[in-house]
Scaffold this active site. Sequence first.
Site, PDB file in Angstrom:
ATOM      1  N   MET A 193       3.749  41.171 -64.390  1.00  0.00           N
ATOM      2  CA  MET A 193       4.692  42.014 -64.752  1.00  0.00           C
ATOM      3  C   MET A 193       4.217  43.721 -64.848  1.00  0.00           C
ATOM      4  O   MET A 193       3.072  43.860 -64.825  1.00  0.00           O
ATOM      5  CB  MET A 193       4.786  42.019 -66.373  1.00  0.00           C
ATOM      6  CG  MET A 193       5.936  40.604 -66.870  1.00  0.00           C
ATOM      7  SD  MET A 193       4.575  39.099 -66.469  1.00  0.00           S
ATOM      8  CE  MET A 193       3.558  39.311 -67.622  1.00  0.00           C
ATOM      9  N   SER A 224      10.613  33.659 -64.937  1.00  0.00           N
ATOM     10  CA  SER A 224      10.815  34.389 -63.932  1.00  0.00           C
ATOM     11  C   SER A 224       9.716  35.663 -64.178  1.00  0.00           C
ATOM     12  O   SER A 224       9.457  35.656 -65.430  1.00  0.00           O
ATOM     13  CB  SER A 224      12.131  35.330 -63.687  1.00  0.00           C
ATOM     14  OG  SER A 224      12.271  36.215 -64.567  1.00  0.00           O
ATOM     15  N   ASP A 225       8.871  36.115 -63.301  1.00  0.00           N
ATOM     16  CA  ASP A 225       8.342  37.146 -63.720  1.00  0.00           C
ATOM     17  C   ASP A 225       9.394  38.615 -63.849  1.00  0.00           C
ATOM     18  O   ASP A 225      10.554  38.235 -63.688  1.00  0.00           O
ATOM     19  CB  ASP A 225       7.478  37.839 -62.766  1.00  0.00           C
ATOM     20  CG  ASP A 225       6.342  38.570 -62.785  1.00  0.00           C
ATOM     21  OD1 ASP A 225       6.355  39.208 -63.785  1.00  0.00           O
ATOM     22  OD2 ASP A 225       5.265  38.775 -62.202  1.00  0.00           O
ATOM     23  N   CYS A 226       8.992  39.587 -64.711  1.00  0.00           N
ATOM     24  CA  CYS A 226       9.825  40.283 -65.162  1.00  0.00           C
ATOM     25  C   CYS A 226      10.708  41.237 -64.180  1.00  0.00           C
ATOM     26  O   CYS A 226      10.003  41.837 -63.292  1.00  0.00           O
ATOM     27  CB  CYS A 226       9.273  41.145 -66.280  1.00  0.00           C
ATOM     28  SG  CYS A 226       8.370  40.270 -67.680  1.00  0.00           S
TER      29      CYS A 226
END
Length: 765
Positions: A1, A284-286
């Site tokens: 992130m 998900s990643d951010c």
Amino acid sequence: MAVKQLVVLAALVTSVACYGFPDCSSAQLKGNAVCDTSKDPITRATALINLFTVDELINNTDNGSGGVPRLGIPSYQWWSEALHGVANSPGVNFSASGEWSSSTSFPQPNILGATFDDDLVKQVADVVSTEARAFNNGGHAGLDFWTPNINPFKDPRWGRGQETPGEDPFHLSHYVMNLIQGLQGGVDPQPYFKVVADCKHFAAYDMENWHGNVRYGFNAVVTQQDLSEYYLPPFQTCVRDAKVGSVMCSYNAVNGIPSCASPFLLQTVLRDHWGFSDDRWVTSDCDAVDNVFSPHNFSTTLAEASAVSLKAGTDIDCGSTYGANLGAALNQSLITEAHLRKALTRQYASLVRLGYFDDPSKQPFRQLGWSDVNTKSAQDLAHKAAVEGIVLLKNDGTLPFKRSIKKIALIGPYANATRELQGNYFGIAPFLISPLQAAQTAGFDVSYVFGTNVSTNDTSGFASAVSAAKSADVVIYAGGIGETIEREDIDRDAISWPGNQLDLISELEKVGKPFIAVQFGGGQVDQTSLKASKSVNAILWAGYPGQSGGAALFDILTGKAAPAGRLATTQYPAEYVNQVPMTDMTLRPSLVNPGRTYKWYTGTPVFEFGFGLHYTTFSHSWATKPSSSHNIQSLFSRARSAAHMDLGLLDTFTVNVRNTGRVTSDYVALLFVNSKNGPAPHPNKELISYVRLHDIAPGRTATAKLEVTLGSIARADENGDLWLFPGTYQLTVDTDAVLKTSFQLTGSATRISEWPRDNSTQASV
């Protein structure tokens, strides 16, 4: 992130980061199967999700889930962090003082990896999860922690390499197998998970921002051979064998398709091939779902980006793209209501497994409190982990200190470092012991001079540093690299010592006093000049050693503890960065690539993977004579009893390690193999087993039992299938091959694992 996203989302989710639990005795939930502990988690979750309206479904697809107030379902923040201790994040709230104001800050994974101590890793993870559960019970954290980062540290420039245990996928696989057990409370524990861990970043992610190539839009072009053999084995172990509760898809695309929108990665590999069940979820990643639209340009609208990601298997959006756009996607028939219910069922089935709906009095994890945080045993373990991970790279006998050493000149940007010892993804430590504090506590007369910064060229502190050195019995330079040049969103351009640190070291060398260089930081730097200089008596690598880092360092310098850590990454010469771009994902050497990691690098490393010195000496012998021949078909038949063919046992090699010196010490036994069998080119060597032996006293012998599986000696073909090939295999113990043997594999080549075929295209919704 990204840091910017962490700050923004932390502000956005403050209102949902206060935790409550559903009440199954309430009128809203009483009688619903979600409260029936005799039923399985998916059945329970399905019964609850069937009550959600479409708007309520969509309102719970982002990491800051709104809950369903009419049903008594509280809001929930899925994003908590615990990379090496409960850490600052949207889901974790530290108090200003008193209870819940700190958590044990263990060394970064780069130090934990250098211990090569799997049992220690499990112990650390167990403490982290205990403190995480306590924080949740106190209303200060969630139950889901987005750790570990198990992308192999392939390129020394990667800013997030500090978060990983090293460059070798076999080593990472063993690390994560033990870490997940400590975090979750075992392998697929029943009836309750301790916390849910999250293996990230799936897949082939190891670049932040290099020469304008940013992770949000980077397309990692990776062969199926390299995916199978290098990039994904740690994830296979995490998912298939350790049964992790969640996985994070990465920012980058893999072969043209964004990871969070890839049916091949999220369905074919993750769920179909590895058995990632429907009581587990993908986040998900951010903002990675947003990135499917831009800059990947894989979709023409955010609604399409949301739809393709949800349908591929991304169940939670870390961000706000799902919440803002899935309604439109549904209205446009890009998704169905069933897609939403599947994602929410996975989320809540996971919460069921955490005991979210169950009587707290019947759950031992719900009884943990502030008294279980930062205990004396946790402090001791953090100190032990730092000691075990520090690596001695050079020593002419100056270390450990002689009794005549009374006055120390302690110089450099890490000499009085505190917060810097934690690296990234850190929490508020209960205390931070700097090298200066540790030196003073040890009773030395210390002259401390900052000298210079990590990355600037200010020479104003040089004169004071030289003056302090002249009046000292020994000079210690504590420097290296730090988060000004390596962190999330920032990759390094160079792997030499940054700033003017080498200039200061050169000036200090001229003083003529015993001189020790200590390198802190995540990645390696080129130590060529220090290694060659007779004026540099000793070199240590200390990484980011956590809350007791200074104390651990001085335990080793003074001989209170003996060094036995091993480098978990290759230390390359500085020119390596000019020989291969970060964007090149290939591992094997070619005309434009010198090869990556110790397996494939064709140059001469400054210090190789697995290198580490001791204060004593050891002799080695085979405890039992190794078998000279194994038949592939017999091995294959015997391995059928294993859970998976690659986990079948080849043999156990037992090595006697005798301490022939004068200092009690640990010893890490590393077993490597090389062969000319299978597809060319062939690796230089490969790690196939390791174990850390503890406290071997002078004159005593310990025995290392080195189990070797079929998967560890198998090779992947161009399709990614793993094969056992007949031929001669050379075994060596330790990096300098102190013990050797060989064996033959006879019979015909046999495939032990078939890699899924990637039939996906770049078509969007």
